[in-house]
Design a protein around this motif. Structure first.
Motif, short mmCIF file in Angstrom:
data_model
loop_
_atom_site.label_atom_id
_atom_site.label_comp_id
_atom_site.label_asym_id
_atom_site.label_seq_id
_atom_site.Cartn_x
_atom_site.Cartn_y
_atom_site.Cartn_z
N LEU A 33 -102.35 -26.57 112.01
CA LEU A 33 -102.66 -25.79 113.20
C LEU A 33 -101.86 -24.50 113.22
O LEU A 33 -102.39 -23.43 113.56
N PHE A 34 -100.60 -24.59 112.83
CA PHE A 34 -99.75 -23.39 112.78
C PHE A 34 -100.27 -22.39 111.76
O PHE A 34 -100.37 -21.19 112.05
N ILE A 35 -100.61 -22.86 110.57
CA ILE A 35 -101.10 -21.96 109.51
C ILE A 35 -102.40 -21.29 109.93
O ILE A 35 -102.57 -20.08 109.76
N ALA A 36 -103.33 -22.08 110.49
CA ALA A 36 -104.62 -21.53 110.92
C ALA A 36 -104.42 -20.50 112.02
O ALA A 36 -105.05 -19.43 112.02
N SER A 37 -103.53 -20.79 112.97
CA SER A 37 -103.28 -19.88 114.09
C SER A 37 -102.57 -18.61 113.61
O SER A 37 -102.89 -17.51 114.07
N PHE A 38 -101.64 -18.77 112.70
CA PHE A 38 -100.91 -17.61 112.16
C PHE A 38 -101.86 -16.70 111.39
O PHE A 38 -101.77 -15.47 111.49
N ALA A 39 -102.77 -17.30 110.64
CA ALA A 39 -103.76 -16.52 109.90
C ALA A 39 -104.64 -15.72 110.85
O ALA A 39 -104.95 -14.55 110.61
N ASN A 40 -105.04 -16.36 111.96
CA ASN A 40 -105.86 -15.69 112.95
C ASN A 40 -105.11 -14.55 113.62
O ASN A 40 -105.66 -13.45 113.82
N ALA A 41 -103.84 -14.77 113.93
CA ALA A 41 -103.02 -13.74 114.56
C ALA A 41 -102.83 -12.55 113.62
O ALA A 41 -102.91 -11.39 114.05
N PHE A 42 -102.59 -12.84 112.35
CA PHE A 42 -102.40 -11.77 111.36
C PHE A 42 -103.68 -10.97 111.17
O PHE A 42 -103.66 -9.75 111.00
N LYS A 80 -115.97 -7.97 105.78
CA LYS A 80 -115.64 -9.36 105.42
C LYS A 80 -114.43 -9.41 104.50
O LYS A 80 -113.57 -10.31 104.65
N LEU A 81 -114.33 -8.46 103.58
CA LEU A 81 -113.16 -8.40 102.70
C LEU A 81 -111.91 -8.09 103.52
O LEU A 81 -110.82 -8.59 103.20
N THR A 82 -112.07 -7.30 104.58
CA THR A 82 -110.97 -6.99 105.49
C THR A 82 -110.44 -8.25 106.15
O THR A 82 -109.25 -8.36 106.44
N GLN A 83 -111.33 -9.21 106.40
CA GLN A 83 -110.92 -10.49 106.99
C GLN A 83 -110.32 -11.42 105.93
O GLN A 83 -109.32 -12.10 106.17
N PHE A 84 -110.96 -11.42 104.77
CA PHE A 84 -110.57 -12.33 103.68
C PHE A 84 -109.12 -12.12 103.24
O PHE A 84 -108.36 -13.10 103.11
N ILE A 85 -108.74 -10.88 103.02
CA ILE A 85 -107.42 -10.59 102.46
C ILE A 85 -106.28 -11.08 103.35
O ILE A 85 -105.39 -11.80 102.87
N PRO A 86 -106.24 -10.73 104.64
CA PRO A 86 -105.12 -11.22 105.47
C PRO A 86 -105.13 -12.73 105.67
O PRO A 86 -104.06 -13.36 105.69
#
Length: 231
Positions: free
Chosen positions: A12-21, A47-53
């Protein structure tokens, strides 16, 4: 008690951190390149802009928590079984996509799940951008919605409960998709939920991300026209 659910909290932390980033970085890649009238190019870069972070957060944090690629299903697993399912499904969706591309190009312009009005030559010329879109989106979402969470949920919910929960979240996250019409707001997420069930079972049964990734890339082809029209 918390230690028992450490893995779930970690996912949950990793998924949330990825979303925040992702929210923090914004459309940096689109801003880096000059604007273009090519809608397919724009959607692929977006989509690439989303993929990279997202991926650049998930993979390092996995190692921070002293785990490896295997813990997020990036491994061979039952590679033969996964690739067989993935390749057959991807080919099937490609045939459907070709049929849709031809039929909709002869129809009047409209939006939503059954969008139409995109010239066939535009789609043909944009194949490299389409491939970039489906590959980056499929891998990112399989890793984000299932790869980091399914292994952590399995000990607590079992296969059926874990797959159901991840598919439910996957479908819910598509309720606000900007390429569907308001009338399709619940129909489309339900379809995505069903597809998510297949993704989850394939990932667990093959113990790998690759079959699920190819299946996902295949059905992403089906929404290419709606996405182009909405761009």
């Amino acid at each position: 008690t918390l230690k028992k659910y450490q893995g779930v909290l970690q996912a949950l932390f990793i998924a949330s951190f990825a979303n925040a980033f992702l929210l923090l970085t914004g459309n940096w890649l689109l801003n880096l390149f000059s604007s273009s009238e090519n809608a397919v190019r724009s959607m692929a870069l977006d989509k690439l802009t989303q993929f990279i972070p997202v991926v650049s957060v998930i993979i390092p944090l996995t190692y921070v928590f002293k785990e490896d690629f295997k813990s997020i299903f990036i491994q061979k697993g039952n590679l033969k079984k996964g690739l067989r399912f993935g390749i057959i499904s991807f080919f099937s969706f490609t045939v459907i996509f070709i049929y849709i591309a031809i039929i909709q190009s002869q129809d009047t312009a409209k939006t939503g799940m059954f969008a139409a009005g995109v010239a066939l030559d535009v789609i043909v010329k944009s194949i490299p951008w389409i491939l970039l879109f489906i590959v980056t989106n499929a891998f990112m979402e399989e890793l984000w919605f299932r790869g980091i969470s399914l292994p952590k949920l399995l000990p607590h919910l079992g296969i059926h409960g874990s797959v159901f929960l991840t598919a439910l979240l996957f479908g819910a996250m598509h309720i606000g998709a900007d390429y569907i019409n308001p009338a399709e707001m619940f129909i489309f997420p339900f379809i995505v939920f069903i597809l998510g069930l297949v993704n989850g079972y394939v990932m667990v049964k093959t113990n790998s991300i690759w079959g699920s990734f190819l299946f996902h890339a295949g059905y992403d082809l089906i929404v290419i026209v709606p996405v182009i029209v909405s761009t």
